[in-house]
Scaffold this motif. Structure first.
Motif, short mmCIF file in Angstrom:
data_model
loop_
_atom_site.label_atom_id
_atom_site.label_comp_id
_atom_site.label_asym_id
_atom_site.label_seq_id
_atom_site.Cartn_x
_atom_site.Cartn_y
_atom_site.Cartn_z
N TRP A 76 0.83 -1.20 0.00
CA TRP A 76 0.00 0.00 0.00
C TRP A 76 0.86 1.26 0.00
CZ3 TRP A 76 -5.39 0.11 0.14
CH2 TRP A 76 -6.03 -1.14 0.31
N LEU A 77 0.32 2.32 -0.55
CA LEU A 77 0.82 3.66 -0.30
C LEU A 77 0.12 4.17 0.95
CD1 LEU A 77 0.60 5.29 -3.85
CD2 LEU A 77 2.49 3.98 -2.88
N GLU A 78 0.83 4.93 1.76
CA GLU A 78 0.24 5.48 2.97
C GLU A 78 0.10 6.99 2.91
OE1 GLU A 78 2.47 3.89 6.26
OE2 GLU A 78 1.26 2.06 6.27
N HIS A 79 -0.09 7.52 1.69
CA HIS A 79 -0.34 8.95 1.52
C HIS A 79 -1.52 9.14 0.57
CE1 HIS A 79 2.71 7.79 -1.53
NE2 HIS A 79 2.03 8.60 -2.32
N GLY A 80 -2.10 10.33 0.60
CA GLY A 80 -3.36 10.56 -0.09
C GLY A 80 -3.26 11.10 -1.50
N MET A 81 -2.21 11.87 -1.83
CA MET A 81 -2.05 12.42 -3.17
C MET A 81 -1.15 11.47 -3.96
SD MET A 81 -2.04 16.56 -2.70
CE MET A 81 -0.88 16.76 -1.34
N ILE A 459 -8.66 9.17 6.05
CA ILE A 459 -8.39 10.07 4.93
C ILE A 459 -7.58 11.27 5.39
CG2 ILE A 459 -9.42 11.48 3.12
CD1 ILE A 459 -9.77 8.52 2.68
N ALA A 460 -7.92 11.83 6.55
CA ALA A 460 -7.16 12.98 7.06
C ALA A 460 -5.70 12.60 7.28
CB ALA A 460 -7.77 13.48 8.37
N GLU A 461 -5.46 11.40 7.82
CA GLU A 461 -4.08 11.00 8.06
C GLU A 461 -3.33 10.77 6.75
OE1 GLU A 461 -1.41 8.09 10.85
OE2 GLU A 461 -3.58 7.89 10.89
N LEU A 462 -4.02 10.20 5.76
CA LEU A 462 -3.38 10.01 4.46
C LEU A 462 -2.97 11.35 3.85
CD1 LEU A 462 -5.74 7.26 2.99
CD2 LEU A 462 -3.34 6.96 3.64
N TYR A 463 -3.85 12.34 3.95
CA TYR A 463 -3.50 13.66 3.42
C TYR A 463 -2.42 14.34 4.25
CZ TYR A 463 -7.04 13.78 -0.25
OH TYR A 463 -7.77 13.54 -1.39
N ARG A 464 -2.38 14.09 5.56
CA ARG A 464 -1.28 14.64 6.36
C ARG A 464 0.06 14.05 5.90
NH1 ARG A 464 -4.89 14.77 10.65
NH2 ARG A 464 -4.39 12.67 11.39
N HIS A 465 0.06 12.79 5.52
CA HIS A 465 1.30 12.16 5.05
C HIS A 465 1.75 12.74 3.70
CE1 HIS A 465 0.60 8.28 7.61
NE2 HIS A 465 0.87 9.35 8.34
N PRO A 497 -7.16 9.14 -2.68
CA PRO A 497 -6.74 8.35 -1.53
C PRO A 497 -7.41 6.98 -1.47
CG PRO A 497 -8.41 9.91 -0.83
CD PRO A 497 -8.17 10.16 -2.30
N PHE A 498 -8.08 6.55 -2.55
CA PHE A 498 -8.82 5.29 -2.52
C PHE A 498 -7.91 4.11 -2.86
CE2 PHE A 498 -12.15 8.50 -3.59
CZ PHE A 498 -12.77 8.45 -2.35
N ASP A 499 -8.39 2.92 -2.55
CA ASP A 499 -7.56 1.73 -2.69
C ASP A 499 -7.12 1.47 -4.12
OD1 ASP A 499 -10.23 1.29 -3.24
OD2 ASP A 499 -10.26 -0.75 -2.47
N TYR A 500 -7.94 1.80 -5.11
CA TYR A 500 -7.53 1.53 -6.48
C TYR A 500 -6.32 2.37 -6.88
CZ TYR A 500 -10.99 5.33 -7.10
OH TYR A 500 -11.73 6.49 -6.97
N ASP A 501 -6.06 3.47 -6.20
CA ASP A 501 -4.87 4.27 -6.45
C ASP A 501 -3.74 3.98 -5.47
OD1 ASP A 501 -5.90 5.61 -8.65
OD2 ASP A 501 -6.61 7.33 -7.51
N ARG A 502 -4.08 3.43 -4.29
CA ARG A 502 -3.07 3.26 -3.24
C ARG A 502 -2.52 1.84 -3.13
NH1 ARG A 502 -5.81 3.83 1.51
NH2 ARG A 502 -3.83 3.34 2.52
#
Length: 553
Positions: A76-81, A459-465, A497-502
């Motif tokens: 997994w990626l652990e960031h949102g963008m 989602i907030a934590e992913l965007y913080r990362h 930040p959804f699973d298909y991208d992460r």
């Protein structure tokens, strides 16, 4: 083809960071590196935009072999963008994009508000050889595995190669022995920048040829890219939503047609990975990697899957053909490297992000989740709507409408100068833009910087990362699940930040690696894991941890 629900992102705390260091120490003491000498060569392969559900252990080449004989983690990626530059930045730094300083492919200059490309360097000493602009890792705020390796073992050599400049530059780190990438502009060639060296080595000049595409590596390519037999389960060759620039059906032009377009036609085909892997093989020979007094590192970023995926979607005949070609090409490279290193080779394979299937493909399978009919929303129309709403409220009315909010990817930044002339607070303009954008059916939420900093939940934590305060905008647009916000009316993209991208593949293979299925892991775990294999100390404060690669105990 709807993706499974994503499990929560790991929360990175001081305790988790300490645990990561303790795990790394344990692997150094009892993991693969303790069983014998370190590998002669570590190969890192980043396949741009490769979804793990596209891999199959039955593939006959390198990808299938890595799955069959390697340790495959739930990656997994652990960031949102979820874009290319930050995705690559996590792999060999062990840090989230927020710490690396690379939130997205393009970000904002805090002082001027100008959009900045993630590997752009305006200094004269970074000019691309054969190009007009400077390129270097100047924006990178963290060292990479290659930097750790060269500090611990100065005789080690570190190289990075990619079809994209940002792929090579970010993986290579601050002090590699070389970084090379493909430049599609006339004449198309592999190149580097003066940050790394003043001129291309003679072997690279010979590789490019004196008169490309009449000679050099381009002369070895076929006239057209033709698909093999129809891939079962894939969309028909001519499918709604596919890009038309280089033909929606086989054959696609490669060397054929206007000579000025050959470089771009290659860039949009699976042969980009073919020539990148062949270039890497030649580099290994010339630089004599894997045979020196200390272990060497070669990082490859393979870009064709991304370009083909953007144009045709991951379920297209084009994507299926590109994957099979990559499988065969990677298999040949792995076999050569194993022979060269007498088996003392360790490989890590991953991806920088996934991708949303074509909205038309999802609709046809009854898997569409986007409330917007057709699943597509024009980012241009959305941006124009925001511009006109803000201009109508605040002017200046006696001049051509100016953009109150400038966009770079999913981020928006208020024009400070314009706000000052109208005596308005940037926060007030951001709030108005937020309300306007959230009215669009395809938008789930618009996050302000303050909401990202204080928000709760996954989602907030992913965007913080992802968020870098001095390089990010005032707003981050989160689409609804399954919705595509794009500047184009064909193809598909990523960035959510959804699973298909992460969700990404994460596989280790080679000496000391026990085959099998691993636990959930993240791309930030790759660098500390390989550092443990190499016996190299890691910096404090990493977000990743060293993964167990040996037999279960």
């Amino acid at each position: 083809m709807a993706a499974d629900a994503a499990p929560p992102a790991r929360r990175v705390t001081r305790r988790a960071t300490l645990a990561a260091r303790l795990t790394a120490a344990a692997v150094l003491a009892a993991g693969p590196a303790a069983a014998g000498p370190p590998p002669r060569l570590v190969l890192v392969v980043a396949v741009d935009q490769l979804r793990p559900d596209r891999l199959d252990a039955a593939l006959p080449g390198g990808l299938g072999r890595l799955l069959r004989e390697g340790r495959a983690f739930d990656g997994w990626l652990e960031h949102g963008m979820t874009e290319t530059c930050p995705g690559h930045a996590t792999m060999l730094t062990g840090r989230h994009p927020a710490a690396v300083g690379i939130p997205s492919n393009e970000f904002f200059d805090e002082t001027t508000g100008a959009e900045v490309y993630c590997v752009r360097d305006p200094s004269a000493g970074a000019r691309e050889i054969g190009g007009d602009e400077g390129l270097s890792p100047a924006s990178l705020r963290a060292e990479t595995l290659g930097d750790w390796l060269k500090r611990a073992k100065p005789a080690s050599r570190v190289f990075a190669v990619s079809g994209k400049d940002r792929g090579a530059i970010v993986l290579g780190g601050k002090r590699p022995d070389g970084a090379y990438w493909y430049r599609p502009g006339a004449p198309p060639r592999f190149t580097t920048s003066r940050y790394y060296r003043e001129a291309l080595p003679p072997w690279v000049e010979a590789w490019n040829g004196a008169h490309p595409p009449e000679d050099g590596f381009l002369a070895t390519l076929p006239e057209a890219w033709e698909h093999g037999a129809a891939a079962p389960g894939a969309a028909p060759d001519d499918f709604a939503g596919e890009g038309e620039r280089f033909s929606r059906t086989s054959p696609h032009p490669l060397r054929a047609g206007n000579a000025e377009r050959v470089g771009e036609q290659l860039f949009a085909s699976p042969f980009l990975d073919t020539v990148t892997l062949e270039f890497a093989g030649r580099l290994v020979e010339v630089e004599d990697l894997g045979r020196g007094p200390a272990p060497d590192l070669l990082a490859l970023s393979l870009s064709a899957t991304d370009i083909v995926g953007h144009n045709y979607g991951p379920s297209s005949q084009e994507a299926a053909d590109a994957l099979h070609r990559l499988d065969a090409d990677l298999g040949r490279l792995l076999s050569g490297l194993e022979e060269r290193t007498s088996g003392r080779l360790v490989v890590a394979l991953t991806a920088d992000h996934g991708v949303l299937p074509l909205p038309e493909w999802l609709e046809g399978r009854g898997a569409a989740t986007c409330p917007e009919p057709g699943g597509r929303t024009s980012a241009l129309r959305l941006g124009a709507d925001v511009l006109l709403r803000l201009w109508w409220r605040h002017g200046p009315w006696l001049a051509w409408p100016r953009a109150w909010v400038h966009f770079a990817g999913s981020q928006g930044r208020v024009d400070r100068g314009l706000a000052a002339t109208r005596h308005l607070a940037p926060e007030a303009i951001a709030a108005e833009a937020k309300a306007a954008i959230e009215a669009w059916p395809a938008v789930e939420r618009v996050w302000t910087a303050a909401e990202i900093a204080s928000g709760e939940g996954e989602i907030a934590e992913l965007y913080r990362h992802s968020f870098v305060p001095d390089r990010c905008g005032d707003l981050v647009v989160q689409p609804k699940r399954g919705c595509l916000l794009s500047y184009y009316d064909t193809g598909t993209s990523h960035g959510s930040p959804f699973d298909y991208d992460r969700r990404v593949p994460l596989i280790f293979f080679g000496e000391g690696v026990a085959p099998g299925a691993g636990e959930r892991a993240a791309t930030v775990d790759i660098a500390p894991t390989l550092a443990a294999v190499l016996g190299v100390p890691v910096p404090e404060g990493l977000d990743g941890r060293a993964l167990p690669l040996g037999p279960a105990r």
